[in-house]
Design a protein around this motif. Structure first.
Motif, PDB file in Angstrom:
ATOM      1  N   GLN A 105     -11.317 -10.795  -4.874  1.00  0.00           N
ATOM      2  CA  GLN A 105      -9.711 -10.343  -5.147  1.00  0.00           C
ATOM      3  C   GLN A 105      -9.712  -9.016  -5.811  1.00  0.00           C
ATOM      4  N   GLU A 106     -10.366  -9.185  -6.902  1.00  0.00           N
ATOM      5  CA  GLU A 106     -10.347  -8.032  -7.818  1.00  0.00           C
ATOM      6  C   GLU A 106     -10.948  -6.683  -7.095  1.00  0.00           C
ATOM      7  N   ALA A 107     -12.290  -7.090  -6.420  1.00  0.00           N
ATOM      8  CA  ALA A 107     -12.921  -5.924  -5.988  1.00  0.00           C
ATOM      9  C   ALA A 107     -12.018  -5.450  -4.399  1.00  0.00           C
ATOM     10  N   LEU A 108     -11.558  -6.247  -3.947  1.00  0.00           N
ATOM     11  CA  LEU A 108     -10.445  -5.772  -2.762  1.00  0.00           C
ATOM     12  C   LEU A 108      -9.330  -4.977  -3.428  1.00  0.00           C
ATOM     13  N   ALA A 109      -8.550  -5.266  -4.386  1.00  0.00           N
ATOM     14  CA  ALA A 109      -7.546  -4.648  -5.056  1.00  0.00           C
ATOM     15  C   ALA A 109      -8.099  -3.344  -5.282  1.00  0.00           C
TER      16      ALA A 109
END
Length: 160
Positions: A105-109
């Protein structure tokens, strides 16, 4: 001299081309982040289901332990223990997958933010390029108008 007048235009064009390449790479990174996140969610779901099912089977076989002879009770106990251990490993896998989900989720954000910033920069670079072209065209039109005025004055002088 004409080469020097074109240089700002070429610089803006190169900047826009570079930004478009960076946008393409950012899209690829975003797709990879989405794929990784989906895999982590799938793994978490599978691990949770395996842990639940293993615990249920372990409880079921433990409840049957008192209904047989000593050897079968021992084997059922071992099997039940193996199921409990499997449930524990599945639960660990689930927690690991949850960590992967969080990182995904952090990488996607981060990928979304990068794409947004690159898009904003690309729009600005396109506007700069168009402005540079317009300024160049305006300067060219002024040069042509000045040459026409000089030419008209020369014809007027020569006709007198």
């Amino acid at each position: 001299m004409k080469f020097l007048s074109r240089f700002p235009l070429m610089r803006e064009q190169r900047k826009l081309t570079l930004l478009r390449r960076q946008q393409m790479l950012a899209k690829i990174a975003r797709r990879e982040a989405i794929r990784s996140l989906a895999e982590a969610v799938t793994e978490e779901t599978k691990s949770a289901a395996l842990a639940t099912k293993s615990r249920e089977l372990a409880v079921f076989y433990q409840s049957r332990a008192g209904k047989n002879d000593g050897e079968s009770v021992s084997r059922l106990g071992q099997f039940s223990g193996s199921l409990a251990a499997l449930a524990g490993r599945a639960e660990q896998s689930r927690h690991h997958a949850l960590g992967q989900i969080e990182r995904g989720q952090e990488a996607l954000a981060a990928a979304d933010n990068r794409m947004r910033r690159l898009s904003e920069r690309a729009v600005q670079a396109q506007l700069d390029l168009e402005s540079e072209k317009e300024q160049r065209e305006t300067a060219h039109q002024k040069d042509v108008a000045r040459k026409l005025q000089i030419s008209a004055k020369d014809e007027l002088r020569n006709s007198r």
